[in-house]
Design an enzyme around this catalytic site. Structure first.
Site, PDB file in Angstrom:
ATOM      1  N   ASN A 194       5.114  -4.282   3.838  1.00  0.00           N
ATOM      2  CA  ASN A 194       5.618  -2.909   3.759  1.00  0.00           C
ATOM      3  C   ASN A 194       7.064  -2.766   4.212  1.00  0.00           C
ATOM      4  O   ASN A 194       7.788  -1.918   3.706  1.00  0.00           O
ATOM      5  CB  ASN A 194       4.728  -2.005   4.626  1.00  0.00           C
ATOM      6  N   GLU A 249       3.816   6.643   2.618  1.00  0.00           N
ATOM      7  CA  GLU A 249       4.106   5.477   1.778  1.00  0.00           C
ATOM      8  C   GLU A 249       5.596   5.153   1.676  1.00  0.00           C
ATOM      9  O   GLU A 249       5.980   3.995   1.552  1.00  0.00           O
ATOM     10  CB  GLU A 249       3.523   5.708   0.369  1.00  0.00           C
ATOM     11  N   ARG A 262      -5.052 -11.065   6.357  1.00  0.00           N
ATOM     12  CA  ARG A 262      -5.121  -9.752   6.988  1.00  0.00           C
ATOM     13  C   ARG A 262      -3.807  -9.105   6.585  1.00  0.00           C
ATOM     14  O   ARG A 262      -2.725  -9.654   6.843  1.00  0.00           O
ATOM     15  CB  ARG A 262      -5.237  -9.900   8.502  1.00  0.00           C
ATOM     16  N   ASP A 310      -1.107  -6.158   6.804  1.00  0.00           N
ATOM     17  CA  ASP A 310      -0.607  -5.108   7.689  1.00  0.00           C
ATOM     18  C   ASP A 310      -0.278  -3.841   6.899  1.00  0.00           C
ATOM     19  O   ASP A 310       0.063  -3.908   5.714  1.00  0.00           O
ATOM     20  CB  ASP A 310       0.682  -5.663   8.334  1.00  0.00           C
ATOM     21  N   HIS A 366       0.583   2.252   3.976  1.00  0.00           N
ATOM     22  CA  HIS A 366       1.991   2.597   3.814  1.00  0.00           C
ATOM     23  C   HIS A 366       2.558   2.146   2.474  1.00  0.00           C
ATOM     24  O   HIS A 366       3.768   2.207   2.257  1.00  0.00           O
ATOM     25  CB  HIS A 366       2.801   2.034   4.984  1.00  0.00           C
ATOM     26  N   GLU A 388      -5.276  -3.536   6.999  1.00  0.00           N
ATOM     27  CA  GLU A 388      -5.189  -2.638   8.142  1.00  0.00           C
ATOM     28  C   GLU A 388      -4.814  -1.246   7.652  1.00  0.00           C
ATOM     29  O   GLU A 388      -3.715  -1.039   7.136  1.00  0.00           O
ATOM     30  CB  GLU A 388      -4.129  -3.126   9.138  1.00  0.00           C
TER      31      GLU A 388
END
Ligand code: ABC
Ligand code: CA
Length: 526
Positions: A138, A180, A222, A224, A228, A248
């Site tokens: 992100n 986002e 995983r 992150d 977002h 997540e």
């Protein structure tokens, strides 16, 4: 001969498992922060969490402590992010946690070299364990504001980022576009938000993730900050990764999380976390909320709760024992991830009784514990892993049948999965919780093993149980044929305090019986 040696060399090479969600279903995960788990030379340098600096853990350090992880019964390890981060100190210290990306094409040299990371993957695979890597797509992190974009690789132009507007807390429930396209972080340390609407960036990322997985033989990811980035970014990205993806999405709204289970394999089970954590952390917590949240997730998540990552602690949240050190509450809370439908995750240090509160205090160095395997919680988690494995081996539907709540009261829960009945309570260490489960699914008069205390309980004529607990402890009941080996293969984990309780209960019973017999005899004589 040739065939044999080919097979042998294939085994030696310990190839990636590149595992699917289905292959992760029966696994359990040990989550660790590489900088804080183990040093490569076995030394134990001081590590004051409040300084927020690198303390010296590396990938080679992880390799040297795989026995410790595997002996507790875990067969997967989730390591903190591996890519190169910003160097030097910032308003929030150094990037020891790995979430402050600078260059997605280079590794974080504090943790080792590319061959060290490959060696970690190989060492895990040799043990039939999986490697899960944490990734951030992100954003990057900037040591100054406004950022100097030229320091980033490969996105080094301002035009490849969204405009600098920080996400406000209110945006989380009212403005998804801001979530986002806004920025995380703050003016002290902005996390410039990458323009993941740009098709070139999307394709760069898709190529990148496929290479990361193959270069380092990664078995799962995983991811992150999944909420977002727009949801339709994720399916192609996950497909390019080709392995199990758990995202997540830090949020307590089950319906909000549900959306993301449709674009990646699953999510970390944050909505359950937000009900389980308070429910067990105080004797006035409400366990019945847990059943409501879990049932909502079971019906709204794609694949129900089966592929979620279930946890009580992680690197972003205060440790359970920063809220309460009542060991009965701790034992109950810790049992939760292992008796529900999803994939259990234990955050390193929980087994050693660590008590750090919010970030950065919850990122203690594990070497300071001496990796003590005699700790009660180490033994407890070892049994929880063994019990889950034994249950799945005894009944092939264990991992595919949703948990049922046979009791969902404010202070007691009875959670049933095929062959297992977990009796949980939040009354604390001086309570004597009671569970009456009229039909628990066991055979009539079946003898059951509670794998927590390793004592037996006998079902009634309808396969139900009526149990009075001691010292507020949970009971996890399984038919003795399945539960006894769990107890004999793992050392006793019953804490001294509750052993005393159990002994005194037993003494009372013996004394009670004796007294009654004497009285009866006396009556007869008279
Ligand atoms: C640093 C310092 C901290 C300091 C902070 C300002 O800066 O260490 O002491 O307080 C990394 C590092 C952190 C670092 C941050 C920022 O970067 O690990 O140490 O903090 O520089 C992920 C990772 C996390 C990582 C990042 C950034 C993202 O797991 O380790 O942090 O790469 C948001 C994000 C979430 C993110 C989290 C830290 O921030 O969504 O992805 N985690 C609400 C929002 C959440 C939000 C949360 C915290 O606030 O909904 O989206 O998480 O801001 C519940 C609600 C929740 C609500 C909570 C608070 O309450 O249901 O929705 O969460 O009831
Ligand atoms: Ca974004």
């Amino acid at each position: 001969m040739l065939a044999t040696s080919l097979i042998a060399s294939a085994l030696l090479a310990a190839p990636a498992f590149a595992a699917t969600a289905e292959q992760w279903r029966n696994r359990t995960i040990y989550q660790l922060v590489v900088d804080r788990f183990a040093t490569p030379d076995g030394s134990s340098p001081a590590c004051d969490t409040s300084n927020r600096v690198y303390c010296g853990g590396t990938w080679n350090g992880v390799v040297s402590k795989l026995d410790y992880i595997q002996d507790m019964g875990f067969d997967a390890v989730w390591i903190s992010p591996v890519v190169a981060n910003i160097e030097g100190t910032t308003a929030y210290g150094e990037a020891f946690h790995g979430y402050w990306t600078q260059d997605i094409n280079a590794l974080n040299s504090h943790f080792g070299t590319a061959s060290d990371l490959q060696a970690l993957a190989a060492a895990l695979h040799k043990r039939n364990m999986y490697l899960m890597v944490d990734i951030v797509v992100n954003h990057v992190a900037s040591p100054k504001n406004p950022p100097d974009y030229t320091i980033f690789t490969p996105f080094d132009q301002a035009s490849q980022f969204h405009t600098e507007v920080f996400i406000q807390q209110a945006d989380y429930t009212t403005n998804q576009t801001a979530v986002e396209q806004g920025w995380l972080g703050d003016t002290n340390l902005p996390l410039p938000d990458i323009d993941t609407e740009d098709p070139n960036i999307v394709s760069t990322y898709n190529t990148w993730v496929g290479q990361l997985v193959s270069n380092y033989s990664v078995d799962g990811l995983r991811i992150d900050t999944v909420k977002h980035i727009r949801q339709d970014f994720w399916p192609d990205f996950a497909k390019s990764a080709g392995v199990y993806t758990v995202g997540e999405v830090e949020d307590n709204r089950t319906d909000y999380l549900a959306g993301y289970t449709k674009v990646i394999d699953s999510v970390l089970d944050y909505s359950t976390y937000y009900s389980v954590f308070p429910a067990f952390s105080s004797t006035s917590g409400n366990l019945s909320t847990v059943s409501q949240v879990v049932q909502e997730a079971q019906s709204s998540f794609n694949n129900g709760e089966f592929f979620v990552g279930s946890f009580i602690e992680n690197h972003d949240q205060p440790r359970f024992q920063s809220i309460t050190t009542d060991q009965a509450l701790v034992m109950n809370a810790m049992s939760w991830p292992f008796i529900q439908d999803g994939i259990p995750i234990l955050y390193y240090g929980q087994e050693q009784g660590y008590t750090g509160s919010n970030d950065p205090a919850n990122r203690e160095a594990l070497w300071l514990s001496g990796y003590d395997t005699n700790k009660t919680l180490v033994k407890h988690v070892t049994k929880l892993n063994a019990a889950r494995r034994a249950a799945a081996a005894a009944d092939s539907t264990y991992l595919t049948t949703g948990a049922k709540f046979l009791i969902a009261a404010p202070n007691t829960l009875a959670v049933q999965k095929p062959g297992v009945l977990a009796l949980l309570a939040n009354g604390g260490n001086s309570s004597t919780p009671q569970w009456t489960v009229p039909n628990a699914g066991f055979k009539a008069n079946e003898v059951l093993m509670d794998i927590v205390a390793c004592t037996t309980v006998t079902a009634d004529g309808n396969g139900g149980v009526t149990v009075t607990g001691s010292g507020g402890m949970p009971l996890i009941l399984m038919p003795t044929a399945v539960g006894s080996p769990v107890c004999s293969s793992t050392a006793s984990s019953t804490p001294a305090s509750s052993q005393k309780n159990a002994a005194s209960v037993l003494a009372t019973q013996i004394f009670g019986v004796t007294l009654a017999a004497i009285l009866a005899a006396a009556v007869t004589v008279m």
